[in-house]
Design a protein around this motif. Structure first.
Motif, PDB file in Angstrom:
ATOM      1  N   SER A 118     -15.513  -0.644   3.045  1.00  0.00           N
ATOM      2  CA  SER A 118     -14.850  -1.529   4.244  1.00  0.00           C
ATOM      3  C   SER A 118     -13.546  -2.208   3.339  1.00  0.00           C
ATOM      4  O   SER A 118     -13.488  -2.933   2.585  1.00  0.00           O
ATOM      5  CB  SER A 118     -15.637  -2.344   4.826  1.00  0.00           C
ATOM      6  N   GLU A 119     -12.427  -2.203   4.266  1.00  0.00           N
ATOM      7  CA  GLU A 119     -11.201  -2.659   4.066  1.00  0.00           C
ATOM      8  C   GLU A 119     -10.994  -3.460   5.293  1.00  0.00           C
ATOM      9  O   GLU A 119     -11.068  -3.229   6.348  1.00  0.00           O
ATOM     10  CB  GLU A 119     -10.127  -1.812   3.515  1.00  0.00           C
ATOM     11  N   PRO A 120      -9.850  -4.590   5.145  1.00  0.00           N
ATOM     12  CA  PRO A 120      -9.303  -5.293   6.396  1.00  0.00           C
ATOM     13  C   PRO A 120      -8.882  -4.419   7.425  1.00  0.00           C
ATOM     14  O   PRO A 120      -9.071  -4.283   8.730  1.00  0.00           O
ATOM     15  CB  PRO A 120      -8.031  -6.038   5.770  1.00  0.00           C
ATOM     16  N   ASP A 121      -8.276  -3.254   7.273  1.00  0.00           N
ATOM     17  CA  ASP A 121      -7.724  -2.183   8.030  1.00  0.00           C
ATOM     18  C   ASP A 121      -8.503  -1.010   8.142  1.00  0.00           C
ATOM     19  O   ASP A 121      -8.005   0.082   8.583  1.00  0.00           O
ATOM     20  CB  ASP A 121      -6.380  -1.794   7.856  1.00  0.00           C
ATOM     21  N   ALA A 122      -9.788  -0.826   7.544  1.00  0.00           N
ATOM     22  CA  ALA A 122     -10.256   0.385   7.282  1.00  0.00           C
ATOM     23  C   ALA A 122     -12.030   0.036   7.430  1.00  0.00           C
ATOM     24  O   ALA A 122     -12.448  -0.145   6.338  1.00  0.00           O
ATOM     25  CB  ALA A 122     -10.094   1.293   6.410  1.00  0.00           C
ATOM     26  N   GLY A 123     -12.630  -0.503   8.476  1.00  0.00           N
ATOM     27  CA  GLY A 123     -13.999  -0.731   8.582  1.00  0.00           C
ATOM     28  C   GLY A 123     -14.820   0.427   9.231  1.00  0.00           C
ATOM     29  O   GLY A 123     -15.052   1.190   8.278  1.00  0.00           O
ATOM     30  N   ALA A 127     -11.957   6.220   6.890  1.00  0.00           N
ATOM     31  CA  ALA A 127     -10.969   7.425   6.217  1.00  0.00           C
ATOM     32  C   ALA A 127      -9.577   6.603   6.164  1.00  0.00           C
ATOM     33  O   ALA A 127      -8.644   7.173   5.579  1.00  0.00           O
ATOM     34  CB  ALA A 127     -10.774   8.861   7.164  1.00  0.00           C
ATOM     35  N   GLY A 128      -9.524   5.664   6.852  1.00  0.00           N
ATOM     36  CA  GLY A 128      -8.128   4.805   6.539  1.00  0.00           C
ATOM     37  C   GLY A 128      -8.209   3.964   5.311  1.00  0.00           C
ATOM     38  O   GLY A 128      -7.178   2.998   5.315  1.00  0.00           O
ATOM     39  N   VAL A 129      -8.943   3.963   4.293  1.00  0.00           N
ATOM     40  CA  VAL A 129      -8.841   3.143   3.203  1.00  0.00           C
ATOM     41  C   VAL A 129      -7.486   3.261   2.383  1.00  0.00           C
ATOM     42  O   VAL A 129      -6.708   4.501   2.315  1.00  0.00           O
ATOM     43  CB  VAL A 129      -9.913   3.305   2.246  1.00  0.00           C
ATOM     44  N   ARG A 130      -6.953   2.070   2.069  1.00  0.00           N
ATOM     45  CA  ARG A 130      -5.600   1.983   1.383  1.00  0.00           C
ATOM     46  C   ARG A 130      -5.826   1.545  -0.147  1.00  0.00           C
ATOM     47  O   ARG A 130      -4.753   1.729  -1.038  1.00  0.00           O
ATOM     48  CB  ARG A 130      -4.533   0.807   2.001  1.00  0.00           C
ATOM     49  N   THR A 131      -7.074   1.224  -0.634  1.00  0.00           N
ATOM     50  CA  THR A 131      -7.242   0.972  -1.874  1.00  0.00           C
ATOM     51  C   THR A 131      -6.807   2.158  -2.784  1.00  0.00           C
ATOM     52  O   THR A 131      -7.063   3.309  -2.624  1.00  0.00           O
ATOM     53  CB  THR A 131      -8.736   0.587  -2.346  1.00  0.00           C
ATOM     54  N   ALA A 132      -5.855   2.010  -3.703  1.00  0.00           N
ATOM     55  CA  ALA A 132      -5.500   3.097  -4.654  1.00  0.00           C
ATOM     56  C   ALA A 132      -5.949   3.196  -6.095  1.00  0.00           C
ATOM     57  O   ALA A 132      -6.261   2.019  -6.772  1.00  0.00           O
ATOM     58  CB  ALA A 132      -3.807   2.884  -4.610  1.00  0.00           C
ATOM     59  N   ALA A 133      -6.132   4.298  -6.522  1.00  0.00           N
ATOM     60  CA  ALA A 133      -6.451   4.390  -7.937  1.00  0.00           C
ATOM     61  C   ALA A 133      -5.450   5.478  -8.709  1.00  0.00           C
ATOM     62  O   ALA A 133      -5.593   6.632  -8.249  1.00  0.00           O
ATOM     63  CB  ALA A 133      -7.956   4.688  -8.040  1.00  0.00           C
ATOM     64  N   GLU A 134      -4.750   4.723  -9.364  1.00  0.00           N
ATOM     65  CA  GLU A 134      -3.725   5.686 -10.016  1.00  0.00           C
ATOM     66  C   GLU A 134      -4.379   6.191 -11.583  1.00  0.00           C
ATOM     67  O   GLU A 134      -4.656   5.160 -12.454  1.00  0.00           O
ATOM     68  CB  GLU A 134      -2.389   5.182 -10.418  1.00  0.00           C
ATOM     69  N   ARG A 135      -4.181   7.270 -11.907  1.00  0.00           N
ATOM     70  CA  ARG A 135      -4.414   7.917 -13.212  1.00  0.00           C
ATOM     71  C   ARG A 135      -3.625   7.507 -14.433  1.00  0.00           C
ATOM     72  O   ARG A 135      -2.330   7.634 -14.084  1.00  0.00           O
ATOM     73  CB  ARG A 135      -4.860   9.399 -13.327  1.00  0.00           C
ATOM     74  N   GLU A 136      -4.359   6.779 -15.346  1.00  0.00           N
ATOM     75  CA  GLU A 136      -3.449   6.144 -16.468  1.00  0.00           C
ATOM     76  C   GLU A 136      -4.243   6.793 -17.823  1.00  0.00           C
ATOM     77  O   GLU A 136      -5.087   5.828 -18.273  1.00  0.00           O
ATOM     78  CB  GLU A 136      -3.168   4.955 -16.518  1.00  0.00           C
ATOM     79  N   GLY A 137      -3.879   8.158 -18.311  1.00  0.00           N
ATOM     80  CA  GLY A 137      -4.618   8.500 -19.296  1.00  0.00           C
ATOM     81  C   GLY A 137      -6.351   8.871 -19.150  1.00  0.00           C
ATOM     82  O   GLY A 137      -6.527   9.530 -18.297  1.00  0.00           O
ATOM     83  N   THR A 143      -6.197  -0.820  -7.489  1.00  0.00           N
ATOM     84  CA  THR A 143      -5.458  -1.721  -6.815  1.00  0.00           C
ATOM     85  C   THR A 143      -5.569  -1.710  -5.368  1.00  0.00           C
ATOM     86  O   THR A 143      -5.615  -0.735  -4.681  1.00  0.00           O
ATOM     87  CB  THR A 143      -3.895  -1.788  -7.182  1.00  0.00           C
ATOM     88  N   GLY A 144      -5.996  -2.859  -4.767  1.00  0.00           N
ATOM     89  CA  GLY A 144      -6.452  -2.967  -3.312  1.00  0.00           C
ATOM     90  C   GLY A 144      -7.327  -4.201  -2.923  1.00  0.00           C
ATOM     91  O   GLY A 144      -7.999  -5.066  -3.736  1.00  0.00           O
ATOM     92  N   GLN A 145      -7.664  -4.220  -1.844  1.00  0.00           N
ATOM     93  CA  GLN A 145      -8.900  -5.097  -1.418  1.00  0.00           C
ATOM     94  C   GLN A 145      -9.990  -4.374  -0.641  1.00  0.00           C
ATOM     95  O   GLN A 145      -9.669  -3.484   0.303  1.00  0.00           O
ATOM     96  CB  GLN A 145      -7.994  -6.056  -0.580  1.00  0.00           C
ATOM     97  N   LYS A 146     -11.065  -4.961  -0.665  1.00  0.00           N
ATOM     98  CA  LYS A 146     -12.262  -4.628  -0.179  1.00  0.00           C
ATOM     99  C   LYS A 146     -12.967  -5.861   0.620  1.00  0.00           C
ATOM    100  O   LYS A 146     -12.714  -6.946  -0.009  1.00  0.00           O
ATOM    101  CB  LYS A 146     -13.430  -3.874  -1.010  1.00  0.00           C
ATOM    102  N   ILE A 147     -13.634  -5.646   1.791  1.00  0.00           N
ATOM    103  CA  ILE A 147     -14.220  -6.603   2.407  1.00  0.00           C
ATOM    104  C   ILE A 147     -15.441  -6.557   2.924  1.00  0.00           C
ATOM    105  O   ILE A 147     -16.066  -5.169   3.074  1.00  0.00           O
ATOM    106  CB  ILE A 147     -13.295  -6.963   3.877  1.00  0.00           C
TER     107      ILE A 147
END
Length: 382
Positions: A118-123, A127-137, A143-147
């Protein structure tokens, strides 16, 4: 329909009861208690056939253990998220390396988990989650917030649903990552104080937290399938153990009704009997659906049943107590604003029962669309 247990199941139940009587004395802290359970072989009792768990147990024996545990008054589990949610998900979707790395520490009670959904705008609308995970090697940068993250303050790891494809929408471009919580400066956990005065839930902030690429379950972009599979496991054997707790709470409400004289009211008596009958139906429904696959509506039906039932029980608890229900046993103070008794806690906590774990509205939509085949609700309709 036969809902009984075999002689072997009852022997297993007796063994579990005897062990709990001997060891569940309340002297352990939560983490030590998890290790005690693991050392005795009581965690992951259904995984042995896969080579990762402890003792072997059939599905009905798993039910017997869960019911005996709930009846014993043993400490609340802090390892249940890893055991009952992540572990079966790894068994279904994880690689051999992921299973070998994460299942043994869960079975030993050594590593505790929390759920980053869950996130503040995706409980309820996951499918509305915004937390992002960017591949680096060889890693992902999260980066983001869960609640509403239960037990995040105790957890060693968090399974996180994050968006790994920039610009993706809804259930596309999501991945299921296993993220270590011990990352000072990159992960912050903030407790959320609830109506009950306690703080089981937390906000979790990820600021460039790291997750290893080999710790993505189901492959990059496969997160939605894995996440939905996990939610199905949430309604498994633990539902029957939950109902033992419900029965104990119902007994408290009945005793309160007798003590206050509220039981003399025929309307109150009818409601008490209805709560008892509905609880029996929930048990039969849980046993009927346990172990069945492909029943898309069963988890949603179960959630609708127990969420509303438990909320009505909380309301009934206040009704039979009368005016006394509004008074706490301790005067207000700055250090401890109030202290609730068991039935007051039941009432306040149960207000959220029809929201968390998937709101009633979402469950009804799932049943309507996936089971009854009704037309989908038009997008954009409020």
């Amino acid at each position: 329909m036969d809902f009984g247990f075999t002689a072997g199941d009852e022997a297993f139940r007796a063994e579990a009861r005897a062990w709990l009587v001997a060891h569940a004395d309340g002297t352990h802290d939560r983490r030590t208690w998890e290790r005690t359970l693991g050392k005795a072989g009581w965690i992951g009792i259904g995984w042995a056939r896969d080579g990762y768990g402890n003792r072997t147990a059939t599905l009905t024996q798993q039910v017997a253990w869960a019911e005996e545990y709930a009846s014993s008054g043993a400490p609340a589990r802090s390892g249940h998220i890893g055991e009952n949610l992540l572990a079966p998900t790894l068994l279904a979707h994880g690689t051999d390396e992921q299973k070998a790395r994460f299942l043994p520490p869960i079975a030993a009670g050594e590593e505790l988990w929390c759920q980053g959904y869950s996130e503040p705008d995706a409980g309820s609308d996951l499918a509305g989650v915004r937390t992002a995970a960017e591949r680096e090697g060889t890693e992902y940068r999260v980066t983001g917030q869960k609640i509403w993250t239960s037990l995040a303050h105790e957890a060693d790891w968090c399974f996180v649903l994050a968006r790994t494809e920039a610009g993706s929408h809804r259930h596309h471009g999501l991945s299921f990552l296993l993220v270590p919580m011990d990352q000072p400066g990159r992960i912050e956990v903030r407790p959320i104080r609830q109506l009950t005065g306690t703080s089981e839930f937390n906000e979790v902030f990820f600021d460039g937290a790291r997750a290893r690429a080999e710790h993505v379950v189901g492959g990059e972009g496969g997160g939605w399938k894995v996440a939905m599979s996990l939610l199905g496991f949430e309604r498994g054997v633990s539902t029957l153990a939950q109902q033992i707790g419900f029965a104990q709470e119902l007994g408290q409400v009945v005793r309160a009704a007798v003590a206050t004289g509220a039981v003399a009211d025929p309307v109150v008596r009818e409601r008490l009997v209805r709560q008892w009958a509905e609880l029996r139906v929930m048990r039969w429904n849980a046993l009927r659906t346990l172990g069945r696959s492909g029943d898309a509506g069963a988890p949603s039906v179960a959630k609708l049943l127990w969420g509303g039932w438990h909320q009505r029980l909380g309301e009934l608890a206040m009704l039979v107590r009368g005016a006394e229900a509004t008074v706490g046993p301790r005067h207000w103070s700055a250090a401890e604003p109030y202290e609730l008794d068991a039935l007051q806690h039941l009432f306040l906590f149960s207000r959220a029962d029809t929201i968390y774990g998937g709101s009633d509205q979402v469950q009804r939509t799932i049943i309507a669309e996936r089971v009854l085949g009704l037309p989908r609700e038009p997008k954009g309709v409020v």
